[in-house]
Design an enzyme around this catalytic site. Sequence first.
Site, PDB file in Angstrom:
ATOM      1  N   CYS A 135      25.619  71.728  54.609  1.00 33.70           N
ATOM      2  CA  CYS A 135      26.429  72.419  55.625  1.00 33.70           C
ATOM      3  C   CYS A 135      25.689  72.599  56.947  1.00 33.70           C
ATOM      4  O   CYS A 135      26.322  72.802  57.984  1.00 33.70           O
ATOM      5  CB  CYS A 135      26.881  73.776  55.101  1.00 33.70           C
ATOM      6  SG  CYS A 135      27.944  73.665  53.650  1.00 33.70           S
TER       7      CYS A 135
ATOM      8  N   HIS B 184      35.499  75.160  58.217  1.00 33.50           N
ATOM      9  CA  HIS B 184      34.103  74.757  58.023  1.00 33.50           C
ATOM     10  C   HIS B 184      34.067  73.244  57.805  1.00 33.50           C
ATOM     11  O   HIS B 184      34.079  72.760  56.680  1.00 33.50           O
ATOM     12  CB  HIS B 184      33.543  75.497  56.810  1.00 33.50           C
ATOM     13  CG  HIS B 184      32.165  75.112  56.399  1.00 33.50           C
ATOM     14  ND1 HIS B 184      31.259  74.486  57.260  1.00 33.50           N
ATOM     15  CD2 HIS B 184      31.506  75.267  55.207  1.00 33.50           C
ATOM     16  CE1 HIS B 184      30.125  74.281  56.605  1.00 33.50           C
ATOM     17  NE2 HIS B 184      30.256  74.726  55.370  1.00 33.50           N
TER      18      HIS B 184
ATOM     19  N   CYS C 167      24.221  79.131  55.503  1.00 32.92           N
ATOM     20  CA  CYS C 167      23.784  78.737  54.166  1.00 32.92           C
ATOM     21  C   CYS C 167      24.066  77.257  53.963  1.00 32.92           C
ATOM     22  O   CYS C 167      25.011  76.709  54.538  1.00 32.92           O
ATOM     23  CB  CYS C 167      24.502  79.571  53.105  1.00 32.92           C
ATOM     24  SG  CYS C 167      26.300  79.511  53.191  1.00 32.92           S
TER      25      CYS C 167
END
Length: 382
Positions: free
Chosen positions: A89, A338, A368
């Site tokens: 991510c 996201h 994260c």
Amino acid sequence: MAEAYIVDALRTPTGRRKGGLSHVHGADLGAHVLKHLVARNGIPDADYDDVIFGCVDTIGPLAGDIARTCWLAAGLDQGVPGTTIDRQCGSSQQAVHFAAQAVMSGTMDVVVAGGVQTMTQIPISSAMIAAEPLGFANPFTGSKGWVERYGDIPPTQFNSAQMIADKWGLSRHELEVYSLESHTRALRAIEEGRFDREIVPLEGVTTDETPRQSTLEKMAELEGIFGCDKVTAGVASQTCDAASALLVVSEDALKRYNLTPRARIHHMSVRADDPIWMLTAPIPATKYALKKAGMSLAEIDLVEINEAFASVAMAWLKETGYDHAKTNVNGGAIALGHPLGATGTKLMTTLLHELERTNGRYGLQTMCEGGGQANVTIIERL
């Protein structure tokens, strides 16, 4: 040490799953922001040193070094290389770090850092699913070292989000209150035009499609995900389609091309935590970054922490004591999506524009990442 400057930052809107950008090829989605970035800043495209893009699940239309493909699909100089990186991510936030490090080392002067993800076409974990016919159900299958250290049950983000909620004493209702606030902030930001300067419309999509009107009553009706009782779709980030990019340059490039810097990379670091917990690393990574930078959170005007799940951001807020009113002020990934490999530079684009809107000086970004990792970047608005 030489400085690395942010001259420009932009992004596409976040297209909701099966929404207005769902049919756009990944190369064309990334090409869109690259064309606008180059056109807006007047640097000849042949003078760019590198294009560094983050992307996850690089299969199908996202395979074959998508950074290079995006640049070529944009019709830009074919002598400019590109490279694609995967820090899960945090991939495009890491792209910013690599771009800044190249500039600060003196080996490059003009670098694009960005990312692209088409999650409608290539859903999350597609690369793992594609490996199943080869006998690999997950990346850890067959690793004796992994099994000896962590057991034979692979880590999952949903279990981690639940574990975090339990450890930090967060009730499902509290997670839903936080999530509803994310949507409220995002809808307000859209209504007030806060994203207008950072978004380059595409395919008739002019603003983020993901924020929605909801209620706590509606959220309470949602079922838990994968056996979790607190983690539902309502308290998790949304899958979406998007691309984003920053232009990072040296002081020499500022003078050569008569550019005005908008921010300076003040600090960048990356740390890691337990991979089974997976999503807790922003907490130790933030503490580490502040110590390395010789700063305190009191000096930070705004924070962007990726809302992979509500529990991740809420645990960070509890642990650090930072003000929620100055965190994800325009909503986070629960409302705004996201797009995995594109999220890092998407958040930094929003952080820069919000610092400019509010006359803030320092902004901190963290997120994260798979494997229990977390990048931290502190930028200084100029």
